[in-house]
Every structure is written in C-alpha cells, then in structure tokens.
Design an enzyme around this catalytic site. Structure first.
Site, PDB file in Angstrom:
ATOM      1  CE1 TYR A 142      82.985  22.505  96.052  1.00 29.62           C
ATOM      2  CE2 TYR A 142      82.329  20.458  95.020  1.00 29.62           C
ATOM      3  CZ  TYR A 142      82.367  21.845  95.025  1.00 29.62           C
ATOM      4  OH  TYR A 142      81.783  22.539  94.002  1.00 29.62           O
ATOM      5  CE  LYS A 192      92.065  31.889  87.100  1.00 27.65           C
ATOM      6  NZ  LYS A 192      91.731  32.592  85.849  1.00 27.65           N
ATOM      7  CG  ASP A 225      89.668  31.944  83.167  1.00 30.16           C
ATOM      8  OD1 ASP A 225      90.358  30.939  82.887  1.00 30.16           O
ATOM      9  OD2 ASP A 225      90.176  33.055  83.390  1.00 30.16           O
ATOM     10  CG  ASP A 249      79.848  20.730  91.560  1.00 28.38           C
ATOM     11  OD1 ASP A 249      78.909  20.227  90.929  1.00 28.38           O
ATOM     12  OD2 ASP A 249      79.720  21.227  92.690  1.00 28.38           O
ATOM     13  CG  ASP A 253      75.521  21.037  87.038  1.00 29.06           C
ATOM     14  OD1 ASP A 253      75.553  19.804  86.852  1.00 29.06           O
ATOM     15  OD2 ASP A 253      75.008  21.557  88.042  1.00 29.06           O
TER      16      ASP A 253
END
Ligand code: NAD
Length: 358
Positions: A142, A192, A225, A249, A253
């Site tokens: 970001y 990852k 994942d 992020d 959620d």
C-alpha cells in the site's frame, strides 16, 4: 493512578457509543481506584463542520499529549461528496500518521453466547473463537513504489511494490509477541514465502527476532491462501496471527465475518510508545445515529484493550470482558445481535448494565 484519555467521538453513532464506553471506564475506575480524565476533541465530519478540516491541530496536539485515545467513528451522508482531501476518513489516516502508529490489532472474538450469529456451522464455533490479527499498517504494497505505463505487450500496464525492511518486520513481531505473552504464547506468522521474496525475509525475520527476544513464544508459519481456508474450516485453531499490511487487511475482514456481529468488534493501533488509538471496527452507522439503538460493546471492548495494552491493567481488562459476558449470558441484547426470547435494550441501557456488572 491517573490516566488522561482523549475521546474523539466523531460522527453518527460515535458520541453515543463513546458515552457508553466512558460509563464503563468510570465503573472500572471506581472499583480499582483509578481516575480517568477525558478530553473530547473533534475529528471527521464534525471537525469539517466546525473548522473546515477533518483533523484540527489541537486534536493532534491533545492526542500526542495524552496517555491514549478512544475513537468512536467518522463519516456520514452529509460529507460523502466532499473533495477527497477534506473527507472525514482523512482525519483517521492523519491521526494514525501523527501518532506514529504502525500496527493494527483486531481481535475477532465470537462469544459463546452469540455462536448462532456466526455464518459458520454451529459445531465449528460453539466453544467461542478469538482470532487476533496483528497487521502491519504503514508498509508493504500500500505504501510501496507504483506506476503505470503503456509499453508492455503494446498495451497499458501498472505495477505496485511489496517491500519490507527487517526493522519494519521486527517491530510488528514485537507487538505480536508481547500480546501472545499474555495469551497462548504462540503466534502464527502469515506470508506467501513460497512465491514472494519479501515474504521470505518476513518469515526469516519473524523467527530470528522471536527466538532471540521471546524464547518462550512458539512461532508457526502459514501461507496466506491456506490461512484464508483455515479461518472458515477451523477458526478455533488461531490465537495471535501476525502478518503484512495487504494480507492483514483481507484476513481481518474475513475473521470479523466469522463472528457475525460487527457491533461487537474492537481494534487498536499501536506504535513505539504506550499511547495507542482504540476504536470499534464498525463505521459511524448514520442509518441508526441518534436513536439510542447502536451496540456500544465494540467501543467498550476497545476501551478495555486500552486498559490492558496501553496502561498494563490486565485485571481491569478482564473485569470488563467478564461484565460483557455476564450481561450477554443474562439474555440482554441490542437490536443488531437480537435473538428470539432475549430482552432488547438500547445503547445507553446496555452500557449501564455492563457498568453495573463491573
Ligand atoms: P457501518 O459500519 O457504519 O455500518 C454498516 C451496518 O452495520 C449499518 O447497517 C449499521 O447500522 C450497522 N452497524 C454498525 N455499527 C453498529 C453498531 N455499533 N450497532 C448496531 N449496528 C451497527 O459502515 P457503512 O455503512 O459502510 O459506513 C457508514 C459511514 O461510516 C461511512 O461514512 C463510512 O465512510 C464510515 N466508516 C467509518 C469508519 C471509521 O470511523 N473507522 C469505518 C468504516 C466506515
């Protein structure tokens, strides 16, 4: 002890839910012999109305001089069409930056008594769930270099960069380890690393830092994942999860949805100092503002986190959690978590009942 708290009520239901949290903090103060002093300051839409900008200087000054900050929520229909740089959310980004907050801690807690609100099968969540996601907040993709052009394969292209330094990874690992020390003494680091170079550095750094500074903490790795799958397959396996800005992020959620009740979830943002920003994860809910029907529990739990994580008051934190638990067990509910056979109460009544339980 004396603690100075800046309260940023904000917009919509912000003032109602902050008033509820203050009621509970005062009950804690009375029981444990602390004095909480509150200074109310403007942020978001109400600040735009009063002085033309979402984050007035005196709000920043007061927050920096405080022991910690409690925030309601910002935003609402009235300010939806304002120019981007004076929108209410700019106030939030600004205060996080001014306070040097680089971590976001979001506990997704499903209380046993609300297990039926979860979209997951009852058997998976019947004993309650608490997934605490510690998200790096000021680095990664970001904030990395980005660009666009028009020469790749003869067409347009765009790129973003995921970049992390050892220092950035170490400081977020420290926050996760400190939290885990008070809980399961285990962290799951999500990355990852099978594909990304930045994730390989992340993984190596988390392990080295934790082993050197927190030998009592166990570190496990999980690919992002797989984590996304495991959160819905077996959410009870998680406790403290530490991860990058982008992965945090998305996963926070997802974890919040597992609980099924947005009005119950708190969050905190911390930096190097003990002074943090504590808030509910929901927004200003303009559709129900001013009706005394909002659920104040997320904000009350945010205040509880402040006591534990900024002031080191663990017994006081537990007193609030237990009070919330008893009130839920007694069958009292606000509208958003209402179930058949329960007693429906408003925002101020819910806060009063929790305060009385302290
Ligand atoms: P929201 O979280 O405000 O509301 C979503 C839904 O959940 C609404 O139906 C609302 O009534 C309900 N809800 C939220 N909190 C509740 C509570 N405590 N008790 C009962 N019901 C509750 O999200 P939104 O509608 O997408 O956004 C409304 C405004 O809030 C927008 O201006 C948005 O920009 C802002 N917002 C602010 C923050 C923040 O201040 N941190 C976060 C998200 C959204």
């Amino acid at each position: 002890m004396n603690y100075n708290i800046v309260v940023l009520d904000g917009d919509g239901i912000g003032p109602e839910i902050c008033a509820g949290a203050i009621k509970v903090l005062d009950a804690v103060g009375k029981k444990f012999g602390h004095t909480f002093n509150y200074t109310h300051k403007l942020i978001g839409g109400c600040a735009i109305d009063a002085c033309g900008k979402p984050l007035p200087e005196d709000t920043v000054e007061a927050c920096l001089a405080s022991d910690s900050v409690l925030l309601g929520a910002v935003g609402g229909y009235k300010w939806d069409n304002m120019p981007v740089d004076i929108r209410p959310e700019k106030g939030l980004l600004g205060i996080r930056k001014a306070m040097g907050l680089y971590s976001n801690i979001r506990p997704a807690k499903l209380w046993k008594s609300l297990a039926k609100a979860s979209p997951l099968k009852y058997e998976l969540v019947k004993d309650g769930v608490e997934i605490i996601i510690v998200r790096e907040l000021t680095g990664g993709i970001y904030f990395g270099e980005r660009g666009k052009g028009s020469t790749l394969d003869g067409g347009d292209f765009a790129w973003d960069t995921e970049k992390y330094s050892v220092k950035e990874i170490e400081r977020i690992t420290k926050i996760a380890c400190e939290l885990a020390l008070k809980r399961s003494k285990k962290i799951i680091s999500v990355d990852k690393a099978n594909v990304l170079e930045s994730s390989r550095l992340w993984r190596k750094t988390v392990h080295e830092f934790a082993a050197k500074n927190y030998p009592e903490i166990t570190v496990e790795d999980m690919l992002v994942d797989n984590t996304a799958m495991q959160i819905v397959k077996n959410p009870a396996q998680f406790d403290v999860v530490v991860t990058s800005n982008l992965f945090g992020d998305i996963l926070s959620d997802e974890a919040a949805q597992v609980t099924g009740s947005i009005g119950m979830l708190a969050s905190s943002s911390l930096g190097d100092s003990k002074c943090g920003l504590y808030e509910p994860i929901h927004g200003s809910a303009p559709d129900i503002a001013g009706k005394d029907i909002a659920n104040p529990i997320a904000t009350i739990l945010a205040a509880a986190m402040m006591l534990r994580d900024s002031f080191g008051l663990s017994a006081e934190y537990a007193a609030i959690e237990n009070a919330v638990q008893s009130v839920l067990d007694s069958g009292v509910r606000t509208g958003d978590i209402m179930e058949e056979g329960m007693k429906k109460v408003g925002c101020s009544e819910m806060a009063k009942l929790i305060a009385e339980q302290i």
